[in-house]
Design an enzyme around this catalytic site. Structure first.
Site, PDB file in Angstrom:
ATOM      1  N   LYS A   1       0.866  -1.184   0.000  1.00 51.08           N
ATOM      2  CA  LYS A   1       0.000   0.000   0.000  1.00 51.08           C
ATOM      3  C   LYS A   1       0.901   1.232   0.000  1.00 51.08           C
ATOM      4  O   LYS A   1       1.738   1.410   0.889  1.00 51.08           O
ATOM      5  CB  LYS A   1      -0.884  -0.008   1.244  1.00 51.08           C
ATOM      6  CG  LYS A   1      -1.740   1.249   1.353  1.00 51.08           C
ATOM      7  CD  LYS A   1      -2.732   1.169   2.499  1.00 51.08           C
ATOM      8  CE  LYS A   1      -3.524   2.462   2.613  1.00 51.08           C
ATOM      9  NZ  LYS A   1      -4.499   2.422   3.708  1.00 51.08           N
TER      10      LYS A   1
ATOM     11  N   LYS B   1      -2.160  -1.575  -3.832  1.00 52.93           N
ATOM     12  CA  LYS B   1      -3.025  -0.396  -3.763  1.00 52.93           C
ATOM     13  C   LYS B   1      -2.193   0.876  -3.847  1.00 52.93           C
ATOM     14  O   LYS B   1      -1.219   0.974  -3.120  1.00 52.93           O
ATOM     15  CB  LYS B   1      -3.785  -0.444  -2.437  1.00 52.93           C
ATOM     16  CG  LYS B   1      -4.610   0.786  -2.172  1.00 52.93           C
ATOM     17  CD  LYS B   1      -5.205   0.732  -0.801  1.00 52.93           C
ATOM     18  CE  LYS B   1      -5.894   2.053  -0.528  1.00 52.93           C
ATOM     19  NZ  LYS B   1      -6.375   2.159   0.810  1.00 52.93           N
TER      20      LYS B   1
HETATM   21  C1  PBG Z   1      -7.450   3.408   5.589  1.00 56.99           C
HETATM   22  C2  PBG Z   1      -7.700   3.300   4.134  1.00 56.99           C
HETATM   23  C3  PBG Z   1      -7.503   4.268   3.131  1.00 56.99           C
HETATM   24  C4  PBG Z   1      -8.015   3.717   1.956  1.00 56.99           C
HETATM   25  C5  PBG Z   1      -8.451   2.445   2.262  1.00 56.99           C
HETATM   26  N1  PBG Z   1      -8.241   2.190   3.610  1.00 56.99           N
HETATM   27  C6  PBG Z   1      -6.995   5.668   3.204  1.00 56.99           C
HETATM   28  C7  PBG Z   1      -5.615   5.939   3.580  1.00 56.99           C
HETATM   29  O1  PBG Z   1      -4.768   5.069   3.765  1.00 56.99           O
HETATM   30  O2  PBG Z   1      -5.340   7.135   3.739  1.00 56.99           O
HETATM   31  C8  PBG Z   1      -8.064   4.410   0.625  1.00 56.99           C
HETATM   32  C9  PBG Z   1      -9.121   3.934  -0.300  1.00 56.99           C
HETATM   33  C10 PBG Z   1      -9.383   4.802  -1.474  1.00 56.99           C
HETATM   34  O3  PBG Z   1      -8.755   5.837  -1.714  1.00 56.99           O
HETATM   35  O4  PBG Z   1     -10.286   4.424  -2.217  1.00 56.99           O
HETATM   36  N2  PBG Z   1      -6.130   3.293   5.993  1.00 56.99           N
END
Ligand code: PBG
Length: 322
Positions: free
Chosen positions: A192, A245
């Site tokens: 991520k 992601k």
């Molecule tokens: C929580 C989380 C996030 C997303 C999914 N889980 C935001 C982040 O890490 O700031 C992003 C999902 C999206 O942008 O569609 N940690």
């Protein structure tokens, strides 16, 4: 002599026969945002066509998911109460826990995956426990495991940690097993990235960090070898599914992951990727159906087995001719 590539493109019948990547609604996982309150179904301004639902209105979205032919949802909670340690994230009567029970009582066969993180639930908006201004990895693991167990207890099929703390898959797996949830899977947000493309989501989930950024835990977009190290660690720690992601700017990461690991690979087609198309469509610059299909097909072609996408319902309905 030269090859006649166009022979296999001359009719839609032939193109259908030689197509290498075919999307189906079974590939999709639909993110669902749940809020406290009653009788709420409110469109999320940053994610057109997606809504905040109160628990009592969840059956409506579940119907929509079935109609679209989609088998899984990813639940996100937007709690009323935030504190330093994200207590509302592991409360038995927390928003996600209530949502899981409601969805499962209404539709036991729907695959319910939960986002396991602290950022929506902490007053500082970070994904872990903050000590002296830094995110404390090992302290955070205790809380993240508690959240995962509380989701499992409410009936989740799968938990998806998105915090990017080290060792979280192991900590969650151990906690789940100790509590008798050996059957609950872990879908790890393994690679991520600290991405600008989460902007619309943070508006929707009220989860923007109140100080600093997420760069000490989420990955640097410049790195792919490091992503493989993250994934390898998650495989060893017991993850069942590995996620990349965002998706679009990381198709190479998806491909490497597919070629190196034999676990299923999930890709998260994040909020900013969805919003880019929506806004361009609203401006009359793109054909929505074509653009959305092309985007999703490219993610599958890169090697994703499943795609988490805000387009799941819309595209699913198009595919089913509804
Ligand atoms: C929580 C989380 C996030 C997303 C999914 N889980 C935001 C982040 O890490 O700031 C992003 C999902 C999206 O942008 O569609 N940690």
């Amino acid at each position: 002599m030269f090859a006649r590539h166009r022979r296999l493109r001359q009719s839609s019948g032939i193109r259908d026969l030689v197509r290498e990547t075919v999307l189906t609604p079974l590939d999709f996982i639909y993110p669902v945002f749940v809020v406290e309150g009653e009788n709420i179904k409110q469109e999320i301004p940053t994610l057109p066509g997606n809504y905040h639902y109160s628990v009592d209105r969840l059956p409506e979205v579940v119907e929509e998911v079935h109609k679209a032919g989609v088998r899984g949802i990813l639940l996100f909670g937007v709690p009323d109460y935030k504190d330093e340690i994200a207590s509302s994230a592991f409360d038995e009567n927390g928003i996600v826990q209530k949502a899981i029970r409601r969805v499962k009582s209404f539709s036991p066969e729907l695959v319910v995956i939960t986002d396991v993180c602290m950022c929506q639930y902490t007053s500082h908006g970070h994904c872990g426990i903050v000590k002296d201004g830094v995110i404390d990895n090992d302290e955070s693991l205790k809380f993240i495991s508690k959240i995962a167990v509380s989701h499992a207890r409410a009936g989740a099929d799968m938990v998806a940690p998105s915090d990017m703390m080290d060792g979280r898959v192991q900590a969650i797996r151990k906690a789940l097993d100790q509590e008798g949830f050996t059957h609950v899977s872990v879908m790890s947000y393994s690679a991520k990235y600290a991405s600008a493309f989460y902007g619309p989501f943070r508006e929707a989930a009220h989860s923007a960090p109140q100080f600093g950024d997420r760069k000490t835990y989420q990955m640097d977009p410049a790195n792919i070898r490091q992503a493989m190290r993250e994934m390898e660690a998650d495989v060893e720690e017991g993850a069942d599914i590995l996620m990349v992601k965002p998706a679009l700017s990381y198709l190479d990461v998806i491909r490497w992951a597919r070629d190196r690991f034999d676990l299923p690979i999930a890709a998260y087609n994040v909020s900013g990727e969805f919003a880019m198309i929506k806004v361009a469509v609203q401006a009359g610059l793109l054909n929505e159906k074509d653009a959305a299909m092309e985007m999703l097909t490219s993610i599958k072609r890169a090697g994703a087995n499943m795609i988490i996408t805000y387009y799941a319902l819309e595209v699913g309905r198009w595919m089913n001719g509804k």
